[in-house]
Design a protein around this motif. Structure first.
Motif, PDB file in Angstrom:
ATOM      1  N   GLN A   1       0.770  -1.211   0.291  1.00  0.00           N
ATOM      2  CA  GLN A   1       0.466   0.302  -0.427  1.00  0.00           C
ATOM      3  C   GLN A   1       0.768   1.225   0.263  1.00  0.00           C
ATOM      4  N   VAL A   2       1.998   1.261   1.162  1.00  0.00           N
ATOM      5  CA  VAL A   2       2.491   2.501   0.249  1.00  0.00           C
ATOM      6  C   VAL A   2       3.353   2.289  -0.814  1.00  0.00           C
ATOM      7  N   ALA A   3       3.965   1.525  -1.546  1.00  0.00           N
ATOM      8  CA  ALA A   3       4.432   1.911  -2.619  1.00  0.00           C
ATOM      9  C   ALA A   3       3.238   2.039  -3.791  1.00  0.00           C
ATOM     10  N   TYR A   4       2.327   1.198  -3.140  1.00  0.00           N
ATOM     11  CA  TYR A   4       0.746   2.874  -4.512  1.00  0.00           C
ATOM     12  C   TYR A   4       0.990   3.160  -3.785  1.00  0.00           C
ATOM     13  N   TYR A   5       1.078   3.873  -3.063  1.00  0.00           N
ATOM     14  CA  TYR A   5       0.778   5.287  -2.329  1.00  0.00           C
ATOM     15  C   TYR A   5       1.813   6.166  -3.535  1.00  0.00           C
ATOM     16  N   LEU A   6       2.920   6.001  -3.022  1.00  0.00           N
ATOM     17  CA  LEU A   6       4.293   6.326  -4.057  1.00  0.00           C
ATOM     18  C   LEU A   6       4.126   6.450  -5.791  1.00  0.00           C
ATOM     19  N   LEU A   7       3.445   5.490  -5.815  1.00  0.00           N
ATOM     20  CA  LEU A   7       3.390   5.682  -7.333  1.00  0.00           C
ATOM     21  C   LEU A   7       2.363   6.088  -8.044  1.00  0.00           C
ATOM     22  N   ASP A   8       0.994   6.811  -7.186  1.00  0.00           N
ATOM     23  CA  ASP A   8       0.020   7.819  -7.429  1.00  0.00           C
ATOM     24  C   ASP A   8       0.553   9.124  -6.958  1.00  0.00           C
ATOM     25  N   ARG A   9       1.520   8.816  -6.171  1.00  0.00           N
ATOM     26  CA  ARG A   9       2.107  10.400  -5.945  1.00  0.00           C
ATOM     27  C   ARG A   9       3.204  11.078  -7.319  1.00  0.00           C
ATOM     28  N   SER A  10       4.137   9.894  -7.308  1.00  0.00           N
ATOM     29  CA  SER A  10       4.565  10.370  -8.274  1.00  0.00           C
ATOM     30  C   SER A  10       4.473  10.363  -9.765  1.00  0.00           C
ATOM     31  N   CYS A  11       2.914   9.950 -10.068  1.00  0.00           N
ATOM     32  CA  CYS A  11       1.885  10.136 -11.012  1.00  0.00           C
ATOM     33  C   CYS A  11       1.156  11.057 -10.969  1.00  0.00           C
ATOM     34  N   ARG A  12       1.099  11.711 -10.099  1.00  0.00           N
ATOM     35  CA  ARG A  12       0.037  13.039  -9.860  1.00  0.00           C
ATOM     36  C   ARG A  12       0.222  13.738 -11.406  1.00  0.00           C
ATOM     37  N   PRO A  13       1.183  14.221 -11.903  1.00  0.00           N
ATOM     38  CA  PRO A  13       1.130  15.130 -13.266  1.00  0.00           C
ATOM     39  C   PRO A  13       0.394  14.573 -14.070  1.00  0.00           C
ATOM     40  N   ILE A  14       0.664  12.908 -14.385  1.00  0.00           N
ATOM     41  CA  ILE A  14      -1.423  12.176 -15.453  1.00  0.00           C
ATOM     42  C   ILE A  14      -2.265  12.527 -14.848  1.00  0.00           C
ATOM     43  N   LEU A  15      -2.610  12.263 -13.668  1.00  0.00           N
ATOM     44  CA  LEU A  15      -4.044  12.044 -12.962  1.00  0.00           C
ATOM     45  C   LEU A  15      -4.248  13.259 -12.695  1.00  0.00           C
ATOM     46  N   GLN A  16      -3.295  14.377 -13.169  1.00  0.00           N
ATOM     47  CA  GLN A  16      -3.991  15.748 -12.336  1.00  0.00           C
ATOM     48  C   GLN A  16      -4.542  16.200 -14.219  1.00  0.00           C
ATOM     49  N   VAL A  17      -4.660  15.567 -15.276  1.00  0.00           N
ATOM     50  CA  VAL A  17      -4.124  15.653 -16.802  1.00  0.00           C
ATOM     51  C   VAL A  17      -5.837  14.966 -16.737  1.00  0.00           C
ATOM     52  N   ILE A  18      -5.473  13.874 -16.605  1.00  0.00           N
ATOM     53  CA  ILE A  18      -6.984  13.349 -16.776  1.00  0.00           C
ATOM     54  C   ILE A  18      -7.850  13.920 -16.138  1.00  0.00           C
ATOM     55  N   ASN A  19      -7.954  14.110 -14.738  1.00  0.00           N
ATOM     56  CA  ASN A  19      -9.110  14.197 -13.829  1.00  0.00           C
ATOM     57  C   ASN A  19      -9.567  15.902 -14.262  1.00  0.00           C
ATOM     58  N   ALA A  20      -8.285  16.797 -14.732  1.00  0.00           N
ATOM     59  CA  ALA A  20      -9.507  17.669 -14.828  1.00  0.00           C
ATOM     60  C   ALA A  20     -10.056  18.051 -16.671  1.00  0.00           C
ATOM     61  N   TYR A  21      -9.895  16.482 -16.858  1.00  0.00           N
ATOM     62  CA  TYR A  21     -10.607  16.500 -18.559  1.00  0.00           C
ATOM     63  C   TYR A  21     -11.981  15.856 -18.005  1.00  0.00           C
ATOM     64  N   ARG A  22     -11.714  14.661 -16.900  1.00  0.00           N
ATOM     65  CA  ARG A  22     -12.990  14.228 -16.543  1.00  0.00           C
ATOM     66  C   ARG A  22     -14.153  15.320 -15.691  1.00  0.00           C
ATOM     67  N   GLN A  23     -13.397  15.879 -15.703  1.00  0.00           N
ATOM     68  CA  GLN A  23     -14.488  17.444 -14.214  1.00  0.00           C
ATOM     69  C   GLN A  23     -14.776  18.450 -15.729  1.00  0.00           C
ATOM     70  N   ARG A  24     -14.266  18.350 -16.718  1.00  0.00           N
ATOM     71  CA  ARG A  24     -14.956  18.460 -17.704  1.00  0.00           C
ATOM     72  C   ARG A  24     -15.776  17.891 -18.525  1.00  0.00           C
ATOM     73  N   TRP A  25     -16.169  16.650 -18.649  1.00  0.00           N
ATOM     74  CA  TRP A  25     -16.678  15.925 -19.114  1.00  0.00           C
ATOM     75  C   TRP A  25     -17.966  15.481 -17.685  1.00  0.00           C
ATOM     76  N   HIS A  26     -17.947  15.716 -16.958  1.00  0.00           N
ATOM     77  CA  HIS A  26     -18.814  15.876 -15.541  1.00  0.00           C
ATOM     78  C   HIS A  26     -18.600  13.830 -15.105  1.00  0.00           C
ATOM     79  N   LEU A  27     -17.286  14.253 -15.052  1.00  0.00           N
ATOM     80  CA  LEU A  27     -17.057  12.754 -14.879  1.00  0.00           C
ATOM     81  C   LEU A  27     -16.190  12.402 -13.553  1.00  0.00           C
ATOM     82  N   PRO A  28     -17.029  11.568 -12.381  1.00  0.00           N
ATOM     83  CA  PRO A  28     -15.893  11.443 -10.833  1.00  0.00           C
ATOM     84  C   PRO A  28     -14.263  11.404 -11.069  1.00  0.00           C
ATOM     85  N   PRO A  29     -13.385  12.088 -10.596  1.00  0.00           N
ATOM     86  CA  PRO A  29     -11.793  12.067 -10.579  1.00  0.00           C
ATOM     87  C   PRO A  29     -11.694   9.982 -10.475  1.00  0.00           C
ATOM     88  N   TYR A  30     -10.381   9.981 -11.058  1.00  0.00           N
ATOM     89  CA  TYR A  30      -9.918   9.415 -10.799  1.00  0.00           C
ATOM     90  C   TYR A  30      -9.006   9.287  -9.092  1.00  0.00           C
TER      91      TYR A  30
END
Length: 424
Positions: A165-194
């Motif tokens: 779980q710690v390693a998954y947390y670090l993965l999400d943290r390091s990939c935050r720039p990717i998630l930010q792009v995805i979630n910006a479009y998800r918000q634009r398309w009225h979808l819940p964030p990842y």
């Protein structure tokens, strides 16, 4: 018939199996189009499939080659960190240009590689059926399953779950720039964030190139998850290879894939470890070595740019690999055991499954020395259990269904979904 769009990372290890799947669907009367950056047009068209460029307004041709060149110099976590920016740019391109291309082409369903998970967001935003395919290692975001980039084994122990779980947390943290792009479009398309990266949310089908036997014993998998085995066919043109130069000695096949193939020190170590053994070493480097480097290798290995991998492996006694999923599965489909030297990305996780299934041995980069590698090669060649376990995996792969089963599953779930949508 259905018009399928395919979204995947622009890497040969993902393009090749999904091209096989695309050709199978095309043979059944469907239309298949890859949505990709311009650098991949020649590759996709050579596979007999349609190509639609995305990113033409901002993507600089040749960027992918430069990215690969930089990645080839890195290993382990450094390579993962370097790739984040490229993956973020790809996510932006797919979200920005994908919907328009899909609408213009009349694409009715998407097939999305799990490592290009932004494709699911595009499908969801457009209300299209979506199939997830794990061309590489199937990623299960579960506490007892180690992250794909780690060499850890499977365990239900509390400490292993906490570590994962710690390693998954670090993965999400390091990939935050990717998630930010995805979630910006998800918000634009009225979808819940990842909240997490690389967690498939498809409700139709998630297909994995692995057979179930080449994974950890994961209980209670979702009903839509299917281990279909390697996506292969015999339709591709066979590469030439000097089979007449094979000596009849035990054959060792060595490959570092299409990204890590410029790591000359690894090829030198492999050649030196085999030089004093009664074996014939075949090295394929995909253009990663020049003639002078080849001449400097110890012993007398047979070195080629490219090889018809399955045909050579059919004659092999051992494979030495970086642990890429395609080479691992091709080797096991021929009943050939492995020695893995994982470098980065999912390769440590694939190596952990080699160790778990006892189909070979693993040497970490930090432990790699010629004497250690030589002893490991001798052990895997001489101890029958490795070959027996690899042959058992060969039988599991033969029974998994492969590309035919994958295409049938896709037709079934997408057909039902499109009928359901049409009746609403």
């Amino acid at each position: 018939m259905t018009h399928f769009g395919i979204i995947c990372p622009p890497y040969v290890g993902h393009l090749n199996p999904l091209s096989v799947l695309g050709r199978e669907l095309k043979s059944r009367g469907h239309r298949v189009t890859f949505l990709q950056i311009p650098d991949l047009e020649e590759k996709v068209v050579s596979e007999g499939l349609n190509f639609s460029p995305i990113g033409t307004a901002t993507y600089q041709p040749g960027t992918m080659a430069e990215t690969f060149k930089e990645l080839a110099q890195l290993s382990e976590i450094e390579a993962l960190q370097y790739s984040v920016n490229f993956c973020r740019e790809m996510a932006e391109i797919i979200c920005r240009d994908g919907p328009g291309a899909i609408a213009t082409l009349g694409i009715e369903a998407l097939i999305v590689d799990q490592l290009e998970i932004v494709g699911e967001t595009v499908a969801e935003g457009l209300g299209l059926p979506c199939i997830c395919v794990s061309s590489g290692q199937a990623i299960h975001r579960r506490a007892e399953v180690p992250p794909f980039f780690t060499p850890w084994g499977y365990s239900h122990q509390w400490w292993a779950r906490a570590r994962n779980q710690v390693a998954y947390y670090l993965l999400d943290r390091s990939c935050r720039p990717i998630l930010q792009v995805i979630n910006a479009y998800r918000q634009r398309w009225h979808l819940p964030p990842y909240p997490h990266i690389y967690a498939s949310h498809t409700k139709l089908a998630h297909l994995s190139q692995q057979p179930a036997a080449f994974d950890f014993p994961i209980p209670d998998l979702p009903a839509q998850f299917h281990y279909v085995g390697p996506l292969r066919d015999r339709g591709s043109q066979s590469l030439s290879f000097p089979f007449e130069r094979l000596t009849g000695q035990p054959l060792i096949y060595a490959s570092l894939g299409s990204v890590q193939n410029t790591k000359h020190h690894l090829f030198h170590a492999i050649a030196a470890a085999c030089a004093d053994l009664d074996v014939q070493l075949v090295i394929t480097h995909g253009g990663g070595m020049d003639a002078a480097t080849v001449r400097s290798l110890a012993g007398n290995p047979l070195v080629v740019d490219y090889a018809p991998q399955l045909e050579v492996l059919a004659r092999a006694d051992l494979t030495i690999t970086h642990g890429g999923m395609n080479t691992v599965l091709d080797s096991l489909s021929q009943g050939v055991p492995l020695v893995a030297i994982p470098i980065t990305f999912e390769q440590p996780g694939n190596a952990a499954r080699i160790r778990w299934t006892k189909t070979g041995e693993v040497i970490s980069l930090r432990r790699l020395q010629v004497p250690i590698l030589q002893r490991t090669i001798q052990r895997v060649l001489t101890q029958k259990t490795y070959r027996q376990q690899a042959q058992q995996m060969q039988r599991a792969i033969a029974q998994s269904g492969g590309v035919n089963r994958a295409a049938t599953l896709i037709e079934r779930v997408v057909g039902s979904e499109l009928v359901s949508v049409a009746s609403e």
